[in-house]
Design a protein around this motif. Structure first.
Motif, PDB file in Angstrom:
ATOM      1  N   GLU A 107       0.554  -1.169  -0.060  1.00 35.86           N
ATOM      2  CA  GLU A 107      -0.117   0.014   0.167  1.00 35.86           C
ATOM      3  C   GLU A 107       0.896   1.313   0.194  1.00 35.86           C
ATOM      4  N   ILE A 108       0.453   2.331  -0.536  1.00 36.51           N
ATOM      5  CA  ILE A 108       1.069   3.561  -0.645  1.00 36.51           C
ATOM      6  C   ILE A 108       0.040   4.537  -0.004  1.00 36.51           C
ATOM      7  N   VAL A 109       0.213   5.393   1.139  1.00 38.31           N
ATOM      8  CA  VAL A 109      -0.683   6.263   1.641  1.00 38.31           C
ATOM      9  C   VAL A 109       0.077   7.622   1.440  1.00 38.31           C
ATOM     10  N   VAL A 110      -0.871   8.623   0.888  1.00 34.84           N
ATOM     11  CA  VAL A 110      -0.337  10.074   0.930  1.00 34.84           C
ATOM     12  C   VAL A 110      -1.323  11.229   1.393  1.00 34.84           C
ATOM     13  N   PRO A 111      -0.828  12.042   2.072  1.00 30.12           N
ATOM     14  CA  PRO A 111      -1.747  13.063   2.464  1.00 30.12           C
ATOM     15  C   PRO A 111      -2.482  13.844   1.339  1.00 30.12           C
ATOM     16  N   THR A 112      -3.810  14.081   1.238  1.00 34.90           N
ATOM     17  CA  THR A 112      -4.361  14.910   0.485  1.00 34.90           C
ATOM     18  C   THR A 112      -5.228  16.352   1.242  1.00 34.90           C
ATOM     19  N   GLU A 113      -4.509  17.459   1.351  1.00 35.57           N
ATOM     20  CA  GLU A 113      -5.125  18.406   1.997  1.00 35.57           C
ATOM     21  C   GLU A 113      -5.537  19.529   1.222  1.00 35.57           C
ATOM     22  N   PHE A 114      -6.828  19.920   1.613  1.00 29.94           N
ATOM     23  CA  PHE A 114      -7.480  20.976   1.154  1.00 29.94           C
ATOM     24  C   PHE A 114      -7.641  22.448   1.846  1.00 29.94           C
ATOM     25  N   THR A 115      -7.406  23.487   1.315  1.00 22.43           N
ATOM     26  CA  THR A 115      -7.494  24.530   2.202  1.00 22.43           C
ATOM     27  C   THR A 115      -9.054  25.063   2.585  1.00 22.43           C
ATOM     28  N   SER A 116     -10.004  24.689   1.745  1.00 24.06           N
ATOM     29  CA  SER A 116     -11.308  24.878   2.059  1.00 24.06           C
ATOM     30  C   SER A 116     -12.240  23.810   1.284  1.00 24.06           C
ATOM     31  N   PHE A 117     -13.524  23.978   1.690  1.00 23.85           N
ATOM     32  CA  PHE A 117     -14.425  23.099   0.947  1.00 23.85           C
ATOM     33  C   PHE A 117     -14.388  23.362  -0.335  1.00 23.85           C
ATOM     34  N   ASP A 118     -14.463  24.634  -0.902  1.00 23.41           N
ATOM     35  CA  ASP A 118     -14.072  24.939  -2.124  1.00 23.41           C
ATOM     36  C   ASP A 118     -13.194  24.365  -3.118  1.00 23.41           C
ATOM     37  N   ASP A 119     -12.034  24.349  -2.301  1.00 25.55           N
ATOM     38  CA  ASP A 119     -10.986  23.685  -2.884  1.00 25.55           C
ATOM     39  C   ASP A 119     -11.297  22.420  -3.180  1.00 25.55           C
ATOM     40  N   TYR A 120     -11.571  21.657  -2.153  1.00 26.71           N
ATOM     41  CA  TYR A 120     -12.076  20.166  -2.340  1.00 26.71           C
ATOM     42  C   TYR A 120     -13.138  19.997  -3.558  1.00 26.71           C
ATOM     43  N   TRP A 121     -14.071  20.720  -3.425  1.00 23.58           N
ATOM     44  CA  TRP A 121     -15.234  20.559  -4.333  1.00 23.58           C
ATOM     45  C   TRP A 121     -15.308  21.010  -5.924  1.00 23.58           C
ATOM     46  N   ARG A 122     -14.306  22.044  -5.996  1.00 17.72           N
ATOM     47  CA  ARG A 122     -14.065  22.520  -7.367  1.00 17.72           C
ATOM     48  C   ARG A 122     -13.836  21.551  -8.376  1.00 17.72           C
ATOM     49  N   PRO A 123     -12.829  20.734  -8.248  1.00 15.40           N
ATOM     50  CA  PRO A 123     -12.443  19.865  -9.249  1.00 15.40           C
ATOM     51  C   PRO A 123     -13.364  18.863  -9.720  1.00 15.40           C
ATOM     52  N   PHE A 124     -14.410  18.812  -8.701  1.00 17.80           N
ATOM     53  CA  PHE A 124     -15.532  17.508  -9.037  1.00 17.80           C
ATOM     54  C   PHE A 124     -16.421  18.351 -10.183  1.00 17.80           C
ATOM     55  N   LEU A 125     -16.343  19.641 -10.246  1.00 16.54           N
ATOM     56  CA  LEU A 125     -17.135  20.356 -11.341  1.00 16.54           C
ATOM     57  C   LEU A 125     -16.711  20.159 -12.757  1.00 16.54           C
ATOM     58  N   GLY A 126     -15.315  19.576 -12.933  1.00 15.80           N
ATOM     59  CA  GLY A 126     -14.832  19.814 -14.224  1.00 15.80           C
ATOM     60  C   GLY A 126     -15.167  18.652 -15.258  1.00 15.80           C
ATOM     61  N   GLY A 127     -15.932  17.626 -14.752  1.00 14.39           N
ATOM     62  CA  GLY A 127     -16.171  16.536 -15.666  1.00 14.39           C
ATOM     63  C   GLY A 127     -15.198  15.607 -16.092  1.00 14.39           C
ATOM     64  N   GLN A 128     -14.089  15.611 -15.382  1.00 13.60           N
ATOM     65  CA  GLN A 128     -12.843  14.687 -15.677  1.00 13.60           C
ATOM     66  C   GLN A 128     -12.588  13.720 -14.693  1.00 13.60           C
ATOM     67  N   GLY A 129     -12.792  12.306 -14.974  1.00 11.39           N
ATOM     68  CA  GLY A 129     -13.094  11.384 -14.014  1.00 11.39           C
ATOM     69  C   GLY A 129     -14.232  10.682 -13.749  1.00 11.39           C
ATOM     70  N   VAL A 130     -14.564   9.546 -13.284  1.00  7.73           N
ATOM     71  CA  VAL A 130     -15.733   8.989 -13.010  1.00  7.73           C
ATOM     72  C   VAL A 130     -16.663   9.834 -12.254  1.00  7.73           C
ATOM     73  N   ALA A 131     -16.355  10.348 -10.935  1.00  8.58           N
ATOM     74  CA  ALA A 131     -17.318  11.255  -9.923  1.00  8.58           C
ATOM     75  C   ALA A 131     -17.500  12.240 -10.857  1.00  8.58           C
ATOM     76  N   PRO A 132     -16.605  13.067 -11.242  1.00  7.77           N
ATOM     77  CA  PRO A 132     -17.050  14.404 -11.697  1.00  7.77           C
ATOM     78  C   PRO A 132     -17.965  14.439 -13.142  1.00  7.77           C
ATOM     79  N   ALA A 133     -17.662  13.131 -13.840  1.00  8.17           N
ATOM     80  CA  ALA A 133     -18.494  13.210 -14.926  1.00  8.17           C
ATOM     81  C   ALA A 133     -19.969  12.847 -14.519  1.00  8.17           C
ATOM     82  N   TYR A 134     -20.132  11.857 -13.291  1.00  5.73           N
ATOM     83  CA  TYR A 134     -21.658  11.484 -12.919  1.00  5.73           C
ATOM     84  C   TYR A 134     -22.152  12.675 -12.249  1.00  5.73           C
ATOM     85  N   LEU A 135     -21.361  13.452 -11.487  1.00  4.55           N
ATOM     86  CA  LEU A 135     -21.895  14.831 -11.033  1.00  4.55           C
ATOM     87  C   LEU A 135     -22.548  15.505 -12.319  1.00  4.55           C
TER      88      LEU A 135
END
Length: 255
Positions: free
Chosen positions: A187-215
């Motif tokens: 296993e390889i575990v790395v931190p994924t840190e976001f400055t805010s909820f918007d920082d976390y959420w904005r990439p989901f709006l781009g349509g690139q990847g399974v979750a964003p495409a579904y959204l």
């Protein structure tokens, strides 16, 4: 815009988190300098650039079926040892290669065992890594857990369900079926840190990847319902930041 076409948007979603995983992965492979590498499904070039920076290769060929990703990699990876071609995993070039690697792509290859068999034919060493979609890739897990809560009729989109083989045991089974006799996983575990909820959420709006495409496929009011369900699940700190981790599973074998 297709699910996999924009390098910039993909980078903001998961490409940036792939880079620290890639560094751990290449270190684990411990290959000598001067090797010929093939990066299958190279995407935006995260793994290719890590090979160039840390493994002192003679050459690296990155292949990916997305012209957008290949274009991004050609623009951002400035090294004469690297080259890129638009090719799918079903169209891999003839070898031989000292190392054939695939980062975060095996789950998107329809004929996985056949692809691994081909990698075995042309590579002395074959290694892959995939996200732990069912559990340890937290930024995606929070999203799909929220979807299961507010839109249970859409559970089939959950990458943890779609890609249930993305575990140490699942990778070992695929490698064994492809003809490898001794397979090592970790296993390889790395931190994924976001400055805010918007920082976390904005990439989901781009349509690139399974979750964003579904959204993106949802009506705007339904997107807002999912958004608030995700927000309620996240461990948001007093300063607004969000500290998560991402786990990947890696496997390697000698041909």
């Amino acid at each position: 815009m297709s699910e996999w076409s924009s390098g910039d948007i993909y980078e903001s979603y998961v490409g940036r988190w792939s880079r620290p995983v890639a560094a751990e992965f290449i270190g684990w492979l411990d290959q000598p300098a001067g090797r010929r590498w093939l990066d299958v499904g190279c995407g935006t070039g995260a793994l290719t650039s890590t090979i160039l920076r840390t493994a002192d290769p003679a050459s690296v060929l990155g292949v990916d079926p997305s012209e957008g990703f290949i274009g991004y990699a050609r623009q951002t990876v400035d090294d004469q040892r690297a080259s890129f071609e638009v090719r799918s995993a079903a169209e891999l070039p003839d070898g031989p290669y000292d190392a054939v690697v695939a980062g975060l792509v095996l789950n998107f290859i329809p004929e996985r065992v056949e692809a691994l068999r081909r990698m075995r034919e042309i590579g002395s060493m074959v290694a892959v890594y995939v996200w732990d979609y069912a559990g340890g890739m937290q930024l995606m897990r929070h999203f799909f857990d929220a979807v299961a809560e507010v839109r249970p009729q859409d559970r089939e989109h959950d990458e943890g369900i779609r890609f249930a083989f993305c575990t140490a045991e699942g990778l070992e089974e695929l490698f064994t079926e492809a003809g490898f006799t001794t397979v090592t996983t970790r296993e390889i575990v790395v931190p994924t840190e976001f400055t805010s909820f918007d920082d976390y959420w904005r990439p989901f709006l781009g349509g690139q990847g399974v979750a964003p495409a579904y959204l993106r496929s949802l009506a705007v009011p339904d997107q807002e319902v999912v958004r608030e369900a995700v927000r309620s699940r996240l461990p948001i700190e007093a300063d607004g930041s969000i500290r998560l981790t991402a786990r990947a599973w890696a496997a390697k074998a000698v041909s």
